[in-house]
Design an enzyme around this catalytic site. Structure first.
Site, PDB file in Angstrom:
ATOM      1  N   SER A 126      -9.590   1.398   2.817  1.00  0.00           N
ATOM      2  CA  SER A 126      -8.754   2.188   1.949  1.00  0.00           C
ATOM      3  C   SER A 126      -7.666   1.381   1.223  1.00  0.00           C
ATOM      4  O   SER A 126      -7.095   1.871   0.253  1.00  0.00           O
ATOM      5  CB  SER A 126      -8.081   3.297   2.758  1.00  0.00           C
ATOM      6  OG  SER A 126      -7.232   2.758   3.737  1.00  0.00           O
ATOM      7  N   LYS A 149       0.861  -1.189   0.000  1.00  0.00           N
ATOM      8  CA  LYS A 149       0.000   0.000   0.000  1.00  0.00           C
ATOM      9  C   LYS A 149       0.893   1.233   0.000  1.00  0.00           C
ATOM     10  O   LYS A 149       1.916   1.266   0.704  1.00  0.00           O
ATOM     11  CB  LYS A 149      -0.885  -0.039   1.248  1.00  0.00           C
ATOM     12  CG  LYS A 149      -1.969   1.041   1.319  1.00  0.00           C
ATOM     13  CD  LYS A 149      -2.801   0.845   2.590  1.00  0.00           C
ATOM     14  CE  LYS A 149      -3.962   1.830   2.685  1.00  0.00           C
ATOM     15  NZ  LYS A 149      -4.759   1.619   3.909  1.00  0.00           N
ATOM     16  N   SER A 159      -9.721  -0.860   7.067  1.00  0.00           N
ATOM     17  CA  SER A 159      -9.134  -0.655   5.738  1.00  0.00           C
ATOM     18  C   SER A 159      -8.372  -1.836   5.158  1.00  0.00           C
ATOM     19  O   SER A 159      -8.003  -1.809   3.985  1.00  0.00           O
ATOM     20  CB  SER A 159      -8.208   0.565   5.754  1.00  0.00           C
ATOM     21  OG  SER A 159      -8.973   1.740   5.696  1.00  0.00           O
TER      22      SER A 159
END
Lengths: 102, 490
Positions: B154, B79, B178
């Protein structure tokens, strides 16, 4: 309980160091108002004698501080590589006092 | 390419035994990313040169008979809020465009030391603030099961990349769901570790008392293996725990016989939760029946403060964010706006650099923390947080693990959440776990009638990831997706 005035929104934006355009201020006033409305649920909760939870670990003793011994760190040049304007090892920024830039 | 869907362990074995070289696998992975990601949009940056160099070095080591790590040659995606030395890191924000970090996050160091090949950085909602990856300031990431739907967020890029076979596994971060929510939406396994289990050093901070790094993988065993690699105490993160790291991969086989699985009433009755979609509910019911058949004892428990979790979370997280994001001011790194004085510089830089959701949360946090409002909002939220944690402690005196849906619905369509509050309400099942600092695991437990993945969430006692993984392995085996793969983008 929580309708925000335009002045309040502007004041929070200043505290948050955010420049917001007029249309952003409008939207913020509506959105924050709706979100704060949802927070009303908290007002009625009895929290007498409940200590605020400031840390997510099982206990504060979970925190382990390392020994206070100097260790090698990022070289200054590496640390300053992403600075927009520098003068040697110094970072150049505009004047703190408005209208005082030389 | 079949290798695209190899497990982490299988990939490492193929490389260690010389069935395939790390270089060949990386070439195949990069080629697949180049084709598939045009439509998927999972990656913000693909580090082709770095990945090839790492693979080349691994092949040299193998030929020379030098020891290889447990992830040798395994393609891993990160990420883009995990800082990577020499690879751009944006956290999904325009304010960090062009920043190239001078160091690796601890989790990245650990992955590299284990032999992983970092293939690139994945898309996310800006600074992790969102539940659909629609709040990325760069691009849309699609759900590989249905291109008209979001991958969740996310960590949406990390989840989509794993689901579509663009890497063997990935890392995400989880502040209010997330990792688990995008895992549920894309049919992969996502684990949010106990707060402090994994170092946060080098993680772009969102809410420091809630953030944790964790794995997204195609199998429970892979998630266990990655957790083993990234866990442990880090002297650079004072909140990281000194507890020894168990062999999570050795704890998978125990089954659920005799285990007490709690069903928190408030997560199922629509009281604290809004409405659960009928297909999600049916999948959970099948999972519950299966666990009972396998010898688990199902126990109804109560977490009475659950209905307050959303409000507490959306005060605590923005408050911490407003403080953490103060560092983006155009002075030391990131974009800088032209301005006449310093205050003007801060305001214009931040006004131009942050997107609407980030501004909204900074404003919310600043509102909650400002003088005169602190007791009514932030302190109150922290007290409610203590009550939520107490609920869990109480429940865990009765049961070993809790089972809930990960999300009220399967993946929604782009633009479906009209207002910020609509979006926040989707996090209802995941965020109390972060407030209480507990570990949480999402495991696929079936598909909806429209063919969209459904996630079952397991919540555990602090540092009891092993039990979550053990139960997760049973869910995976009995009601998981098996060989079903996303068909929309491949």
């Amino acid at each position: 309980m929580t309708t925000l005035t335009r002045n309040e929104v502007e004041e929070i934006a200043l505290l948050a160091r955010l420049h917001l355009e007029p249309d952003e201020l409008d939207r913020m006033q509506t959105d924050l108002g709706a979100i704060l409305e949802h927070f009303v649920t908290l007002a009625a909760v009895d929290v007498t004698g409940v200590a605020p939870m400031t840390h997510a670990g099982a206990a504060a003793t979970d925190m382990t501080l390392r020994a206070d011994v100097p260790e090698p760190s990022l070289p200054v040049d590496e640390a300053l590589r992403a600075v927009a304007r520098r003068d040697g090892d110094l970072i150049v920024v505009p004047s703190i006092i408005p209208g005082n830039n030389s | 390419m079949t290798a695209a869907f190899w497990t982490v362990a299988e990939t490492a074995r193929q490389i260690a035994t010389g069935q395939i070289t790390a270089s060949r696998l990386v070439d195949a992975t990069l080629a697949r990313i180049a084709t598939v990601d045009r439509e998927l949009g999972a990656f913000l940056d693909v580090d082709e040169a770095g990945a090839r160099a790492t693979a080349h070095e691994l092949d040299r080591k193998r030929t020379a008979g030098e020891p290889l790590g447990p992830l040798a040659g395994v393609p891993i995606a990160l990420k883009d809020n995990l800082v990577t030395k020499g690879i751009p890191t944006t956290a999904g924000s325009q304010i960090l465009v062009g920043w190239i970090p001078p160091y690796d996050a601890t989790v990245v160091e650990k992955l590299r030391a284990a032999g992983a090949v970092i293939v690139g950085k994945t898309n996310l909602d800006e600074f992790g603030m969102g539940s659909s990856t629609e709040r990325s300031s760069f691009k849309q990431t699609r759900n590989p099961w249905d291109a008209s739907r979001v991958p969740g967020g996310s960590s949406g890029g990390s989840a989509a990349a794993v689901a579509a076979g663009l890497c063997a596994a990935s890392l995400g971060t989880d502040t209010g769901g997330s990792i688990r929510q995008p895992a549920a939406f894309t049919g992969v396994v996502g684990l949010k570790p106990t707060y402090g289990r994994v170092s946060r050093w080098g993680v772009v901070a969102f809410a420091s008392s809630l953030d944790q790094v964790g794995p997204l993988a195609r199998t429970v065993a892979d998630a266990a293996l990655l957790l083993e690699v990234i866990s442990g105490h880090d002297p650079r993160d004072a909140t990281s725990l000194a507890a020894p790291v168990p062999r999570y991969t050795a704890a998978l086989a125990g089954g659920v016989a005799g285990l007490k699985v709690g069903l928190p009433r408030e997560f199922f009755d629509g009281h604290g939760s809004g409405t659960i979609d009928a297909d999600v509910r049916a999948a959970l019911d099948r999972t519950i029946a299966m666990l009972r058949d396998q010898g688990a004892e199902l126990v109804e428990v109560s977490l009475p403060h659950t209905p307050l979790a959303l409000a507490a979370y959306y005060i605590v997280a923005p408050a911490e964010a407003s403080s953490n994001l103060a560092r983006y001011d155009g002075v030391r790194y990131g974009k800088r706006a032209e301005a006449s004085d310093l205050l003007d510089l801060y305001r214009k830089t931040r006004g131009a650099g942050f997107g609407p959701e980030v501004k909204r949360r900074i404003m919310l946090g600043t509102y909650a923390l400002r003088s005169g409002y602190y007791d009514a909002y932030y302190k109150k939220a922290q007290q409610v947080r203590a009550l939520i944690k107490r609920d869990f402690e109480q429940a865990f005196t009765q049961v070993d693990v809790l089972l809930t849906p990960t999300t009220p619905t399967a993946a929604f369509r782009f633009g479906a959440k009209a207002t910020p509050l609509d979006m926040y309400l989707g996090d209802i099942f995941t965020l109390s776990c972060n407030l209480a600092g507990l570990p949480g695991l999402s495991v696929p437990c079936g598909l909806t009638s429209e063919g969209l993945p459904i996630g079952a969430q397991l919540l555990g006692k602090p540092l009891d990831e092993a039990t979550l993984l053990r139960v997760g392995a049973v869910i995976e085996r009995e009601v998981g997706l098996g060989d079903r793969r996303p068909g929309a983008i491949a």
